[in-house]
Design a protein around this motif. Structure first.
Motif, short mmCIF file in Angstrom:
data_model
loop_
_atom_site.label_atom_id
_atom_site.label_comp_id
_atom_site.label_asym_id
_atom_site.label_seq_id
_atom_site.Cartn_x
_atom_site.Cartn_y
_atom_site.Cartn_z
N PHE A 6 0.86 -1.18 0.00
CA PHE A 6 0.00 0.00 0.00
C PHE A 6 0.91 1.23 0.00
O PHE A 6 1.49 1.60 1.03
CB PHE A 6 -0.92 0.00 1.22
CG PHE A 6 -2.14 -0.86 1.04
CD1 PHE A 6 -3.40 -0.31 0.92
CD2 PHE A 6 -2.02 -2.26 0.99
CE1 PHE A 6 -4.53 -1.10 0.74
CE2 PHE A 6 -3.14 -3.06 0.82
CZ PHE A 6 -4.39 -2.48 0.68
N ALA A 7 1.04 1.84 -1.16
CA ALA A 7 1.90 3.01 -1.33
C ALA A 7 1.02 4.26 -1.33
O ALA A 7 0.04 4.32 -2.07
CB ALA A 7 2.70 2.91 -2.62
N TYR A 8 1.37 5.25 -0.52
CA TYR A 8 0.49 6.39 -0.38
C TYR A 8 1.27 7.70 -0.27
O TYR A 8 2.44 7.73 0.11
CB TYR A 8 -0.40 6.23 0.86
CG TYR A 8 0.38 6.25 2.16
CD1 TYR A 8 0.61 7.45 2.84
CD2 TYR A 8 0.89 5.08 2.70
CE1 TYR A 8 1.33 7.46 4.02
CE2 TYR A 8 1.61 5.08 3.88
CZ TYR A 8 1.83 6.28 4.54
OH TYR A 8 2.56 6.30 5.70
N TYR A 9 0.59 8.75 -0.64
CA TYR A 9 1.05 10.12 -0.40
C TYR A 9 -0.11 10.84 0.24
O TYR A 9 -1.24 10.78 -0.28
CB TYR A 9 1.42 10.80 -1.72
CG TYR A 9 2.01 12.19 -1.56
CD1 TYR A 9 3.36 12.37 -1.32
CD2 TYR A 9 1.20 13.31 -1.66
CE1 TYR A 9 3.90 13.64 -1.17
CE2 TYR A 9 1.74 14.59 -1.52
CZ TYR A 9 3.08 14.74 -1.28
OH TYR A 9 3.61 16.00 -1.14
N THR A 10 0.12 11.50 1.37
CA THR A 10 -0.98 12.15 2.07
C THR A 10 -0.55 13.48 2.64
O THR A 10 0.61 13.65 3.03
CB THR A 10 -1.53 11.24 3.19
OG1 THR A 10 -2.75 11.79 3.69
CG2 THR A 10 -0.53 11.08 4.32
N GLY A 11 -1.48 14.44 2.64
CA GLY A 11 -1.21 15.73 3.23
C GLY A 11 -1.71 15.81 4.65
O GLY A 11 -0.94 15.92 5.60
N THR A 12 -3.01 15.67 4.83
CA THR A 12 -3.60 15.78 6.16
C THR A 12 -4.17 14.46 6.68
O THR A 12 -4.87 14.45 7.68
CB THR A 12 -4.71 16.85 6.16
OG1 THR A 12 -5.74 16.47 5.24
CG2 THR A 12 -4.16 18.21 5.75
N GLY A 13 -3.90 13.37 6.00
CA GLY A 13 -4.28 12.06 6.51
C GLY A 13 -5.51 11.44 5.89
O GLY A 13 -5.83 10.28 6.17
N ASN A 14 -6.22 12.17 5.02
CA ASN A 14 -7.43 11.60 4.42
C ASN A 14 -7.12 10.36 3.59
O ASN A 14 -7.84 9.35 3.66
CB ASN A 14 -8.11 12.64 3.53
CG ASN A 14 -8.83 13.71 4.33
OD1 ASN A 14 -9.19 13.50 5.48
ND2 ASN A 14 -9.04 14.87 3.72
N THR A 15 -6.06 10.41 2.78
CA THR A 15 -5.71 9.26 1.94
C THR A 15 -5.38 8.05 2.78
O THR A 15 -5.83 6.93 2.50
CB THR A 15 -4.52 9.62 1.04
OG1 THR A 15 -4.88 10.69 0.17
CG2 THR A 15 -4.09 8.42 0.21
N LEU A 16 -4.60 8.25 3.82
CA LEU A 16 -4.19 7.13 4.67
C LEU A 16 -5.40 6.52 5.37
O LEU A 16 -5.51 5.31 5.50
CB LEU A 16 -3.16 7.61 5.68
CG LEU A 16 -2.39 6.54 6.45
CD1 LEU A 16 -1.74 5.53 5.52
CD2 LEU A 16 -1.35 7.18 7.35
N ARG A 17 -6.31 7.37 5.81
CA ARG A 17 -7.53 6.86 6.44
C ARG A 17 -8.35 6.04 5.45
O ARG A 17 -8.87 4.97 5.78
CB ARG A 17 -8.37 8.02 6.98
CG ARG A 17 -9.64 7.58 7.68
CD ARG A 17 -10.46 8.74 8.17
NE ARG A 17 -11.65 8.26 8.89
CZ ARG A 17 -11.71 8.01 10.18
NH1 ARG A 17 -10.64 8.19 10.93
NH2 ARG A 17 -12.82 7.56 10.74
#
Length: 362
Positions: A6-17
């Motif tokens: 699971f590769a991710y880029y997130t600013g304020t955590g929405n993507t990771l959530r």
């Protein structure tokens, strides 16, 4: 056990959530989950048959963030691997209901890059969470934010179910649901996204400034996922690597980071004026230097010279003029005036339980 990255880029955590429910669904299909923060500098692994890559990122300018595009282009081959894309969008609360975000061409662009690497894309989806573009708009708060988060969670669970169905034996390696765009919106989204990655995000970075409440804690520098902030004389400075993900303005414990009102006047307005003045100025230059040239011949030449003049003005703005503004902003007598911004009265937003700099929710 099969491997899923699971590769991710997130600013304020929405993507990771949003990726949380998908990771749980994939885990139930017998995959061992690995997490990769694309802002960490670690390369995307080369994957093969029987392995899975799930890519998550926010839609910035209707596009994948520039850093995500660069990482995908430089990644190794994914021949035989499966892949999926989840895009976090900014939702707002309008007239008592959720107004979902729109990712433009972002999921299609990412899926296309994955296919070029040899991956088989099983699903793409959007999940709309509270808008976090605090640089220009006030994020939702309280009950409104809670409802927006609940709506985004539901979309994230639907993506997980779709992906699990595509991976499961009942599908025989089939496909899940996809984000669709018609030819017009896809073309427009690709164009706007290209402009954003090449120019707009860099311009937006120039509007960040730290006001007089800054404590020089350096949290913005340490947690910037694009590594675009450097502390200079105790104050943050943004460079052109900025993706305008807005983590810095939302994570600052003193709410010191603002969108500079002075820069809006001194940078944006002259830039807009130069855009409209470039073509008439080019025509005037050509007429003065080539008086014998027929009037009808000025069109293409004037357009080309106008672009050159506007580009030259922009380079002056992001170069010497920007350096002058940064110097002025650090003068004690002027700092308060240069650091004022409408964002000082805005709420700040981070996804619940998001720990900037951590690899996962805790």
């Amino acid at each position: 056990m099969k491997r899923a990255v699971f590769a991710y880029y997130t600013g304020t955590g929405n993507t990771l959530r949003a990726l949380g429910p998908a990771s749980e669904a994939v885990s139930r299909e017998g995959y061992a989950i690995e997490w990769l923060d694309l802002g960490s500098g670690a390369p995307l692994p080369a994957l093969g048959a029987g392995e899975l890559l799930v890519l998550g990122f926010p839609s910035l300018g209707f596009s994948p963030p520039s850093l995500v595009v660069e990482r995908l282009k430089s990644a190794g081959r994914l021949d035989g691997a499966d892949a999926a894309v989840l895009v976090a969008c900014g939702a707002t609360w309008v007239k008592g209901k959720v107004s979902p975000g729109w990712s433009g061409a972002a999921p299609i662009v990412a899926a296309s890059l994955l296919r070029r690497k040899g991956a088989r894309v099983l699903a793409t989806a959007e999940a709309s969470y509270p808008e976090n573009w605090t640089q220009v708009s006030n994020p939702a708060g309280g009950e409104e934010a809670a409802r927006l988060i609940g709506s985004g969670d539901a979309e994230a669970r639907a993506f997980g179910a779709s992906l699990a169905a595509a991976l499961g034996p009942a599908q025989g390696g089939g496909q899940g649901s996809f984000v669709r765009r018609n030819a017009l919106t896809l073309s427009l989204g690709r164009f706007v996204g290209w402009i954003y990655r090449r120019l707009a995000r860099k311009a937006l970075a120039r509007f960040f400034v730290a006001d007089t409440s800054c404590t020089s804690c350096g949290l913005c520098e340490r947690t910037c996922p694009a590594r675009a902030i450097r502390m200079r004389n105790g104050l943050p400075a943004w460079n052109l690597a900025c993706t305008s993900c807005n983590r810095c303005i939302n994570v600052c414990p003193a709410r010191s980071i603002q969108a500079s009102r002075a820069r809006l006047v001194l940078v944006l307005l002259p830039n807009l004026a130069a855009m409209f003045a470039a073509l008439p100025a080019a025509r005037a230059v050509l007429r003065a230097s080539l008086p014998a040239l027929p009037a009808g011949a000025f069109g293409p030449a004037a357009f080309g010279l106008g672009l050159v003049l506007f580009a030259a003005f922009t380079l002056l703005q992001v170069g010497p003029f920007d350096a002058l503004l940064r110097w002025l902003e650090r003068r004690p007598a002027l700092r308060r005036a240069f650091s004022k911004g409408a964002s000082s009265g805005f709420r700040r937003y981070l996804a619940p339980d998001f720990k900037p700099g951590a690899s996962r929710f805790r």
